[in-house]
Each structure stands twice: as structure tokens, then as C-alpha cells.
Design a protein around this motif. Structure first.
Motif, PDB file in Angstrom:
ATOM      1  N   LEU A   1       0.823  -1.207   0.000  1.00 30.90           N
ATOM      2  CA  LEU A   1       0.000   0.000   0.000  1.00 30.90           C
ATOM      3  C   LEU A   1       0.861   1.262   0.000  1.00 30.90           C
ATOM      4  N   ILE A   2       1.968   1.222   0.724  1.00 34.72           N
ATOM      5  CA  ILE A   2       2.876   2.376   0.738  1.00 34.72           C
ATOM      6  C   ILE A   2       3.476   2.608  -0.645  1.00 34.72           C
ATOM      7  N   VAL A   3       3.927   1.522  -1.276  1.00 33.54           N
ATOM      8  CA  VAL A   3       4.488   1.642  -2.634  1.00 33.54           C
ATOM      9  C   VAL A   3       3.421   2.132  -3.605  1.00 33.54           C
ATOM     10  N   LEU A   4       2.215   1.579  -3.498  1.00 24.26           N
ATOM     11  CA  LEU A   4       1.111   2.001  -4.362  1.00 24.26           C
ATOM     12  C   LEU A   4       0.798   3.477  -4.162  1.00 24.26           C
ATOM     13  N   GLY A   5       0.774   3.915  -2.920  1.00 24.30           N
ATOM     14  CA  GLY A   5       0.477   5.319  -2.641  1.00 24.30           C
ATOM     15  C   GLY A   5       1.550   6.259  -3.153  1.00 24.30           C
ATOM     16  N   ILE A   6       2.826   5.888  -2.969  1.00 24.04           N
ATOM     17  CA  ILE A   6       3.923   6.771  -3.365  1.00 24.04           C
ATOM     18  C   ILE A   6       4.075   6.837  -4.875  1.00 24.04           C
ATOM     19  N   PHE A   7       3.997   5.672  -5.542  1.00 24.18           N
ATOM     20  CA  PHE A   7       4.335   5.612  -6.961  1.00 24.18           C
ATOM     21  C   PHE A   7       3.126   5.604  -7.897  1.00 24.18           C
ATOM     22  N   VAL A   8       1.916   5.477  -7.371  1.00 31.07           N
ATOM     23  CA  VAL A   8       0.728   5.465  -8.238  1.00 31.07           C
ATOM     24  C   VAL A   8      -0.263   6.546  -7.821  1.00 31.07           C
ATOM     25  N   LEU A   9      -0.776   6.460  -6.593  1.00 35.12           N
ATOM     26  CA  LEU A   9      -1.845   7.371  -6.185  1.00 35.12           C
ATOM     27  C   LEU A   9      -1.356   8.817  -6.067  1.00 35.12           C
ATOM     28  N   TYR A  10      -0.201   9.018  -5.437  1.00 30.86           N
ATOM     29  CA  TYR A  10       0.312  10.382  -5.307  1.00 30.86           C
ATOM     30  C   TYR A  10       0.622  11.017  -6.659  1.00 30.86           C
ATOM     31  N   PRO A  11       1.303  10.318  -7.589  1.00 35.17           N
ATOM     32  CA  PRO A  11       1.533  10.941  -8.907  1.00 35.17           C
ATOM     33  C   PRO A  11       0.249  11.290  -9.639  1.00 35.17           C
ATOM     34  N   ILE A  12      -0.774  10.426  -9.529  1.00 37.56           N
ATOM     35  CA  ILE A  12      -2.045  10.728 -10.194  1.00 37.56           C
ATOM     36  C   ILE A  12      -2.687  11.976  -9.574  1.00 37.56           C
ATOM     37  N   ALA A  13      -2.685  12.042  -8.236  1.00 40.05           N
ATOM     38  CA  ALA A  13      -3.260  13.216  -7.566  1.00 40.05           C
ATOM     39  C   ALA A  13      -2.485  14.481  -7.919  1.00 40.05           C
ATOM     40  N   TYR A  14      -1.156  14.385  -7.971  1.00 44.39           N
ATOM     41  CA  TYR A  14      -0.348  15.558  -8.301  1.00 44.39           C
ATOM     42  C   TYR A  14      -0.537  15.965  -9.762  1.00 44.39           C
ATOM     43  N   LEU A  15      -0.691  14.969 -10.643  1.00 40.42           N
ATOM     44  CA  LEU A  15      -0.979  15.276 -12.050  1.00 40.42           C
ATOM     45  C   LEU A  15      -2.282  16.048 -12.168  1.00 40.42           C
ATOM     46  N   PHE A  16      -3.306  15.584 -11.448  1.00 37.76           N
ATOM     47  CA  PHE A  16      -4.608  16.259 -11.506  1.00 37.76           C
ATOM     48  C   PHE A  16      -4.493  17.687 -10.971  1.00 37.76           C
ATOM     49  N   TYR A  17      -3.756  17.871  -9.872  1.00 37.50           N
ATOM     50  CA  TYR A  17      -3.546  19.212  -9.333  1.00 37.50           C
ATOM     51  C   TYR A  17      -2.777  20.084 -10.324  1.00 37.50           C
ATOM     52  N   LEU A  18      -1.745  19.523 -10.916  1.00 33.14           N
ATOM     53  CA  LEU A  18      -0.900  20.294 -11.828  1.00 33.14           C
ATOM     54  C   LEU A  18      -1.672  20.774 -13.052  1.00 33.14           C
ATOM     55  N   SER A  19      -2.710  20.020 -13.439  1.00 35.08           N
ATOM     56  CA  SER A  19      -3.481  20.406 -14.622  1.00 35.08           C
ATOM     57  C   SER A  19      -4.293  21.677 -14.391  1.00 35.08           C
ATOM     58  N   PHE A  20      -4.415  22.115 -13.143  1.00 36.62           N
ATOM     59  CA  PHE A  20      -5.137  23.354 -12.839  1.00 36.62           C
ATOM     60  C   PHE A  20      -4.181  24.509 -12.540  1.00 36.62           C
ATOM     61  N   THR A  21      -2.907  24.347 -12.867  1.00 36.48           N
ATOM     62  CA  THR A  21      -1.917  25.376 -12.559  1.00 36.48           C
ATOM     63  C   THR A  21      -1.175  25.796 -13.816  1.00 36.48           C
ATOM     64  N   ALA A  22      -0.440  26.878 -13.700  1.00 34.93           N
ATOM     65  CA  ALA A  22       0.455  27.348 -14.761  1.00 34.93           C
ATOM     66  C   ALA A  22       1.812  27.620 -14.138  1.00 34.93           C
ATOM     67  N   GLY A  23       2.843  27.563 -14.957  1.00 34.83           N
ATOM     68  CA  GLY A  23       4.197  27.765 -14.461  1.00 34.83           C
ATOM     69  C   GLY A  23       5.067  26.590 -14.832  1.00 34.83           C
ATOM     70  N   ASN A  24       6.359  26.721 -14.654  1.00 32.61           N
ATOM     71  CA  ASN A  24       7.269  25.627 -14.959  1.00 32.61           C
ATOM     72  C   ASN A  24       8.460  25.677 -14.012  1.00 32.61           C
ATOM     73  N   PHE A  25       9.335  24.726 -14.186  1.00 25.63           N
ATOM     74  CA  PHE A  25      10.459  24.610 -13.261  1.00 25.63           C
ATOM     75  C   PHE A  25      11.481  25.733 -13.425  1.00 25.63           C
ATOM     76  N   THR A  26      11.375  26.518 -14.493  1.00 22.51           N
ATOM     77  CA  THR A  26      12.324  27.608 -14.683  1.00 22.51           C
ATOM     78  C   THR A  26      11.842  28.890 -14.024  1.00 22.51           C
ATOM     79  N   ARG A  27      10.599  28.903 -13.530  1.00 16.43           N
ATOM     80  CA  ARG A  27      10.054  30.084 -12.856  1.00 16.43           C
ATOM     81  C   ARG A  27       9.892  29.795 -11.371  1.00 16.43           C
ATOM     82  N   ALA A  28       9.524  30.815 -10.648  1.00 18.72           N
ATOM     83  CA  ALA A  28       9.367  30.660  -9.189  1.00 18.72           C
ATOM     84  C   ALA A  28       8.001  30.052  -8.888  1.00 18.72           C
ATOM     85  N   GLY A  29       7.936  28.718  -8.984  1.00 19.57           N
ATOM     86  CA  GLY A  29       6.724  28.017  -8.600  1.00 19.57           C
ATOM     87  C   GLY A  29       5.624  28.091  -9.629  1.00 19.57           C
ATOM     88  N   THR A  30       4.442  27.631  -9.221  1.00 15.30           N
ATOM     89  CA  THR A  30       3.270  27.610 -10.082  1.00 15.30           C
ATOM     90  C   THR A  30       2.135  28.369  -9.413  1.00 15.30           C
TER      91      THR A  30
END
Length: 309
Positions: free
Chosen positions: A40-69
């Protein structure tokens, strides 16, 4: 003489579990969760968290070359709707998927039916057909690029029969069929093995009964083989579609998405938006669309499997 009556407690009709049995059940539950915890820990770290972060990131703008999103809501999804290139990429991906999945099921099914019979070199042929599925897709892509280059072996062969050389990878008409041919060849061996396993699970008595009823080979295939392979066909269809939808190496190695965006597939488009243009929010929105399509395919497979059971 007065007799004092003692009150007898009512006898419970229920049969409660003894305390030690309840403690044992709780102990088993705790032990089960302890064994499940690493997975469950591996599933949460490598599957569920990336999916949740992907969904969050889709509502933001910015990139790694700027100061945050910063939060922009549904603007990235609206950009997908109004961007012609995205719809062209979706069309390319749909064409590529359909044209790859259908032959990748029909050809391996025919091979599996043929190789399910006993003959001298059956094992060697099974191995030969399966080898492409375990080869590196990048190496295979480089090989196909060499075969189909303008002065490559394919055009040299065509020239011997009087056909003018075709700019396979430089043509908006022919580049996509070359990528489709590569994907079919790559997927052929895996699906053949899946169908072989499904064929061997069909009871021989069904074929014997059909033969007693006067059914020929073709009728046995339609009325015994295909119904018996229905769960296998569903599995092979979904896995092949997912493999095709996530195709990246083919355009990356062979065409770079060209010419004129004609071989740009959705995963390659997401890669370019994220790591070439550093537009991570927009890329995340496109990736969320891909995730949604994949989840729909998995849901369909589960529903059909449930109906089978």
C-alpha cells in the motif's frame, strides 16, 4: 415462613463470540494490514500520489524555470478544446490505435489457431513469433527507420519491380502506416501467446460434440472457439489498446512527430509540451485526458468480465 426469591438473569438467545475469539479476529486483521502495508505504501507513493499531483498540476500554470506555479482553474482544459494541434493529435492517436488494435488481434488469433495443432516445427515457430515482443522498441524503431528510409532496403526492393522510391517517413500519407506496421509487428507475439493460452483452456469435449453434430472447421471456430475465447479477446483488446495509446518510442525514434504533425501521438505531444516547451500545466491536462480514456477502457473490461462471471 417467608421465602426470598432470587431473580434469575434472562438467558440471551444470541450466541456472542467468546472474548478470546474476538481478540483472535482482531489480531488477524492487524497482521493482514501489516502484510499489506508495504504494498500500500508503494502504491500510494508511486501510483496514487503521482495521479493526484498530475490532476492538481493540470489546474496550474508555471514551470520549473520560474518561481513556482499558480492556480488558473480550468484554463488548461479550455486550451485543449480550442487548440487545433491537440485535436489533430487526438485524431492521429485514434487512427493509430484503431489501425493497430484490429490487425493485432486478428493476425495473432489466426496464428494461435494454427500453432495450437501438433506438427514438427511448432515450438520453433512459436518462439520466432514471440521474439519481437521481448525486443527493445527503440532498437526495433531504429531498424524500421533504416528499412524505410528513402535509399533503404524496402525502396531498393520496390525498384527491382519497377516502382519508384517512396519517401516513407517523409510523407504525410505513408509515415503513419509505417508506425502502425511496427506496432503490429511488436505486439503480435504477445497476443499470440495470450490466445494460445485461451485456446488450451477450451475443453476438447466441446469440439468433439460439435463434430458429432456435423459442424465443420469454420463452424467450430465461430460457435466453439470464439465464444470460448471471449474473456481472452476482451483482455487482449484492452491491453493492446492501452499499449497503443501510450505509444511514444515510435514517433520519437522514427519521425519526431512529423511530417507536418501527421505522426504526432498523444504521449509524444505531452512529452513535447512538458519537456520541450516546459508548459507543465497544459501537459498535465492532456495527460489527464489520456488517463481518463485508459480508465474507461479498464472499466469496460471489468464490466464485461463481471458479466461473464
Amino acid at each position: 415462613m417467608t421465602t426470598q426469591s432470587s431473580s434469575t438473569p434472562p438467558v440471551s438467545l444470541a450466541n456472542p463470540q467468546p472474548p478470546h475469539a474476538l481478540a483472535g479476529s482482531q489480531r488477524e486483521t492487524v497482521v493482514a494490514w501489516l502484510f499489506l502495508a508495504p504494498a500500500l505504501i508503494v502504491l500510494g507513493i508511486f501510483v496514487l500520489y503521482p495521479i493526484a499531483y498530475l490532476f492538481y498540476l493540470s489546474f496550474t500554470a508555471g514551470n520549473f524555470t520560474r518561481a513556482g506555479t499558480h492556480w488558473i482553474g480550468l484554463r488548461n482544459y479550455w486550451r485543449l478544446v480550442v487548440t487545433p494541434d491537440f485535436w489533430q493529435v487526438l485524431g492521429n492517436t485514434a487512427y493509430f490505435t484503431i489501425a493497430t488494435v484490429v490487425p493485432s488481434l486478428v493476425i495473432p488469433l489466426g496464428l494461435a489457431v494454427g500453432l495450437n495443432r501438433a506438427f514438427a516445427i511448432r515450438g520453433a515457430l512459436r518462439t520466432a513469433y514471440f521474439i519481437p515482443s521481448i525486443t527493445s522498441l527503440v532498437a526495433v524503431g531504429l531498424g524500421f527507420r533504416w528499412l524505410f528510409q528513402t535509399d533503404g532496403p524496402v525502396n531498393a526492393l520496390l525498384k527491382t519491380v519497377g516502382i519508384e522510391p517512396i519517401p516513407w517517413l517523409g510523407s504525410t500519407v505513408w509515415a503513419m502506416p509505417v508506425l502502425i506496421l511496427l506496432s503490429i509487428w511488436k505486439q503480435l507475439g504477445f497476443n499470440m501467446v495470450v490466445f494460445l493460452a485461451g485456446l488450451q483452456a477450451i475443453p476438447v469435449s466441446r469440439y468433439e460434440a460439435a463434430e458429432l453434430d456435423g459442424a465443420g472447421s469454420w463452424q467450430q471456430f465461430w460457435h466453439v472457439t470464439l465464444p470460448g475465447l471471449r474473456p481472452t479477446l476482451v483482455f487482449a483488446t484492452v491491453t493492446t489498446a492501452i499499449f497503443t495509446l501510450r505509444s511514444f518510442e515510435q514517433p520519437y525514434v522514427m519521425t519526431g512527430g512529423g511530417p507536418l504533425n501527421s505522426t504526432n501521438l498523444l504521449v509524444f505531444y505531452i512529452y513535447n509540451q512538458a519537456f520541450a516547451l516546459f508548459d507543465f500545466g497544459y501537459a498535465a491536462a492532456a495527460a489527464t485526458v489520456l488517463l481518463a480514456v485508459t480508465l474507461i477502457l479498464v472499466y469496460v473490461q471489468l464490466q464485461i468480465s463481471r458479466e461473464e462471471n
